[in-house]
Design a protein around this motif. Structure first.
Motif, PDB file in Angstrom:
ATOM      1  N   GLN A 109      39.758  29.145  49.367  1.00 34.27           N
ATOM      2  CA  GLN A 109      40.513  28.920  50.599  1.00 34.27           C
ATOM      3  C   GLN A 109      39.580  28.296  51.631  1.00 34.27           C
ATOM      4  O   GLN A 109      38.833  29.012  52.288  1.00 34.27           O
ATOM      5  CB  GLN A 109      41.077  30.236  51.142  1.00 34.27           C
ATOM      6  CG  GLN A 109      42.010  30.954  50.227  1.00 34.27           C
ATOM      7  CD  GLN A 109      41.456  32.282  49.744  1.00 34.27           C
ATOM      8  OE1 GLN A 109      40.413  32.738  50.170  1.00 34.27           O
ATOM      9  NE2 GLN A 109      42.161  32.889  48.822  1.00 34.27           N
ATOM     10  N   GLY A 110      39.582  26.975  51.727  1.00 40.19           N
ATOM     11  CA  GLY A 110      38.732  26.291  52.702  1.00 40.19           C
ATOM     12  C   GLY A 110      37.259  26.466  52.373  1.00 40.19           C
ATOM     13  O   GLY A 110      36.796  26.033  51.320  1.00 40.19           O
ATOM     14  N   ASP A 111      36.528  27.095  53.285  1.00 42.62           N
ATOM     15  CA  ASP A 111      35.094  27.311  53.089  1.00 42.62           C
ATOM     16  C   ASP A 111      34.775  28.663  52.468  1.00 42.62           C
ATOM     17  O   ASP A 111      33.613  29.015  52.323  1.00 42.62           O
ATOM     18  CB  ASP A 111      34.351  27.179  54.428  1.00 42.62           C
ATOM     19  CG  ASP A 111      34.316  25.747  54.913  1.00 42.62           C
ATOM     20  OD1 ASP A 111      34.473  24.840  54.066  1.00 42.62           O
ATOM     21  OD2 ASP A 111      34.120  25.530  56.122  1.00 42.62           O
ATOM     22  N   ASN A 112      35.796  29.437  52.122  1.00 43.24           N
ATOM     23  CA  ASN A 112      35.589  30.747  51.509  1.00 43.24           C
ATOM     24  C   ASN A 112      36.128  30.757  50.087  1.00 43.24           C
ATOM     25  O   ASN A 112      37.007  29.975  49.731  1.00 43.24           O
ATOM     26  CB  ASN A 112      36.279  31.849  52.314  1.00 43.24           C
ATOM     27  CG  ASN A 112      35.566  32.128  53.609  1.00 43.24           C
ATOM     28  OD1 ASN A 112      34.393  31.833  53.761  1.00 43.24           O
ATOM     29  ND2 ASN A 112      36.283  32.715  54.543  1.00 43.24           N
ATOM     30  N   VAL A 113      35.583  31.670  49.297  1.00 46.65           N
ATOM     31  CA  VAL A 113      36.032  31.828  47.922  1.00 46.65           C
ATOM     32  C   VAL A 113      36.336  33.305  47.697  1.00 46.65           C
ATOM     33  O   VAL A 113      35.675  34.178  48.252  1.00 46.65           O
ATOM     34  CB  VAL A 113      34.962  31.308  46.922  1.00 46.65           C
ATOM     35  CG1 VAL A 113      33.696  32.118  47.013  1.00 46.65           C
ATOM     36  CG2 VAL A 113      35.469  31.302  45.510  1.00 46.65           C
ATOM     37  N   GLN A 114      37.376  33.558  46.918  1.00 40.81           N
ATOM     38  CA  GLN A 114      37.723  34.931  46.584  1.00 40.81           C
ATOM     39  C   GLN A 114      37.212  35.197  45.164  1.00 40.81           C
ATOM     40  O   GLN A 114      37.586  34.519  44.219  1.00 40.81           O
ATOM     41  CB  GLN A 114      39.230  35.141  46.661  1.00 40.81           C
ATOM     42  CG  GLN A 114      39.627  36.585  46.513  1.00 40.81           C
ATOM     43  CD  GLN A 114      41.119  36.786  46.697  1.00 40.81           C
ATOM     44  OE1 GLN A 114      41.919  35.911  46.404  1.00 40.81           O
ATOM     45  NE2 GLN A 114      41.495  37.944  47.196  1.00 40.81           N
ATOM     46  N   LEU A 115      36.312  36.197  45.060  1.00 44.63           N
ATOM     47  CA  LEU A 115      35.684  36.548  43.785  1.00 44.63           C
ATOM     48  C   LEU A 115      36.194  37.891  43.298  1.00 44.63           C
ATOM     49  O   LEU A 115      36.505  38.766  44.098  1.00 44.63           O
ATOM     50  CB  LEU A 115      34.169  36.703  43.959  1.00 44.63           C
ATOM     51  CG  LEU A 115      33.277  35.503  44.048  1.00 44.63           C
ATOM     52  CD1 LEU A 115      31.832  35.961  44.158  1.00 44.63           C
ATOM     53  CD2 LEU A 115      33.420  34.623  42.852  1.00 44.63           C
ATOM     54  N   MET A 116      36.218  38.038  41.970  1.00 44.22           N
ATOM     55  CA  MET A 116      36.466  39.342  41.381  1.00 44.22           C
ATOM     56  C   MET A 116      35.199  39.752  40.644  1.00 44.22           C
ATOM     57  O   MET A 116      34.710  39.024  39.780  1.00 44.22           O
ATOM     58  CB  MET A 116      37.631  39.291  40.391  1.00 44.22           C
ATOM     59  CG  MET A 116      37.886  40.620  39.705  1.00 44.22           C
ATOM     60  SD  MET A 116      39.219  40.592  38.498  1.00 44.22           S
ATOM     61  CE  MET A 116      38.573  39.489  37.273  1.00 44.22           C
ATOM     62  N   ASP A 117      34.654  40.914  41.004  1.00 41.92           N
ATOM     63  CA  ASP A 117      33.466  41.430  40.331  1.00 41.92           C
ATOM     64  C   ASP A 117      33.833  41.760  38.891  1.00 41.92           C
ATOM     65  O   ASP A 117      34.850  42.392  38.627  1.00 41.92           O
ATOM     66  CB  ASP A 117      32.951  42.674  41.053  1.00 41.92           C
ATOM     67  CG  ASP A 117      31.637  43.151  40.494  1.00 41.92           C
ATOM     68  OD1 ASP A 117      31.664  43.765  39.409  1.00 41.92           O
ATOM     69  OD2 ASP A 117      30.595  42.911  41.135  1.00 41.92           O
ATOM     70  N   MET A 118      32.990  41.347  37.938  1.00 42.86           N
ATOM     71  CA  MET A 118      33.308  41.518  36.524  1.00 42.86           C
ATOM     72  C   MET A 118      33.080  42.948  36.027  1.00 42.86           C
ATOM     73  O   MET A 118      33.531  43.291  34.945  1.00 42.86           O
ATOM     74  CB  MET A 118      32.494  40.532  35.674  1.00 42.86           C
ATOM     75  CG  MET A 118      32.816  39.080  35.987  1.00 42.86           C
ATOM     76  SD  MET A 118      34.553  38.684  35.817  1.00 42.86           S
ATOM     77  CE  MET A 118      34.677  38.477  34.068  1.00 42.86           C
ATOM     78  N   GLU A 119      32.387  43.789  36.790  1.00 43.63           N
ATOM     79  CA  GLU A 119      32.172  45.176  36.372  1.00 43.63           C
ATOM     80  C   GLU A 119      33.149  46.133  37.032  1.00 43.63           C
ATOM     81  O   GLU A 119      33.769  46.953  36.375  1.00 43.63           O
ATOM     82  CB  GLU A 119      30.739  45.604  36.687  1.00 43.63           C
ATOM     83  CG  GLU A 119      29.715  44.957  35.807  1.00 43.63           C
ATOM     84  CD  GLU A 119      28.306  45.433  36.112  1.00 43.63           C
ATOM     85  OE1 GLU A 119      28.148  46.482  36.747  1.00 43.63           O
ATOM     86  OE2 GLU A 119      27.383  44.735  35.692  1.00 43.63           O
ATOM     87  N   SER A 120      33.279  46.021  38.364  1.00 43.47           N
ATOM     88  CA  SER A 120      34.131  46.968  39.086  1.00 43.47           C
ATOM     89  C   SER A 120      35.542  46.429  39.333  1.00 43.47           C
ATOM     90  O   SER A 120      36.410  47.174  39.776  1.00 43.47           O
ATOM     91  CB  SER A 120      33.491  47.319  40.432  1.00 43.47           C
ATOM     92  OG  SER A 120      33.456  46.176  41.263  1.00 43.47           O
ATOM     93  N   TYR A 121      35.782  45.144  39.097  1.00 43.94           N
ATOM     94  CA  TYR A 121      37.076  44.475  39.286  1.00 43.94           C
ATOM     95  C   TYR A 121      37.562  44.497  40.735  1.00 43.94           C
ATOM     96  O   TYR A 121      38.738  44.340  40.999  1.00 43.94           O
ATOM     97  CB  TYR A 121      38.152  45.049  38.354  1.00 43.94           C
ATOM     98  CG  TYR A 121      37.789  44.907  36.904  1.00 43.94           C
ATOM     99  CD1 TYR A 121      37.712  43.652  36.316  1.00 43.94           C
ATOM    100  CD2 TYR A 121      37.497  46.014  36.131  1.00 43.94           C
ATOM    101  CE1 TYR A 121      37.352  43.514  34.981  1.00 43.94           C
ATOM    102  CE2 TYR A 121      37.139  45.889  34.798  1.00 43.94           C
ATOM    103  CZ  TYR A 121      37.068  44.631  34.229  1.00 43.94           C
ATOM    104  OH  TYR A 121      36.711  44.504  32.926  1.00 43.94           O
TER     105      TYR A 121
END
Length: 129
Positions: A81-93
């Protein structure tokens, strides 16, 4: 704040230190020999991991300083989203919102895995896997 304590004489270039409340990577470390009445001094220069500011200190080599505990994690890009990114942690989700680093702006796409670090309450995307 998750830190540990170490003496300046045990540090090396490329390691991390807390200067001015910021986690910083050591870029140069020089020591002077002790004088007739004084202790050996160390001049340490470092660059902030999260703000890229240059910092330096001059202290006796046996001075105790804080070392940040840095967590390295893997995440998957869910959306941009624009200058930000939404991440999902691969261990804790859990999902995280992080700014996109300048050097990765063109290469970041949805679904790709990235390495990110976490230290002193801050987070930063380091590289694409």
């Amino acid at each position: 704040m998750s830190t540990k304590v170490a003496e300046i004489k045990t540090l090396k270039v490329g390691k991390y230190i807390v200067l001015g409340g910021e986690a910083s990577k050591i870029t140069s470390l020089t020591t002077s020999s002790p004088g007739k009445h004084g202790a050996a001094k160390a001049r340490l220069e470092a660059v902030g991991i999260f703000d890229n500011q240059k910092r330096s200190i001059v202290k006796p080599v046996d001075t105790k300083v804080d070392i940040p505990i840095i967590d390295k994690n893997v995440g998957q890009v869910l959306s941009i989203q624009g200058d930000n990114v939404q991440l999902m942690d691969m261990e804790s989700y859990e999902t995280l919102d992080l700014p996109i680093p300048e050097d990765l702006k063109n290469d970041l796409t949805e679904g790709v895995e990235v390495d990110y670090i976490q230290a002193l309450g801050n987070m930063k995307i380091m590289r694409i896997k």
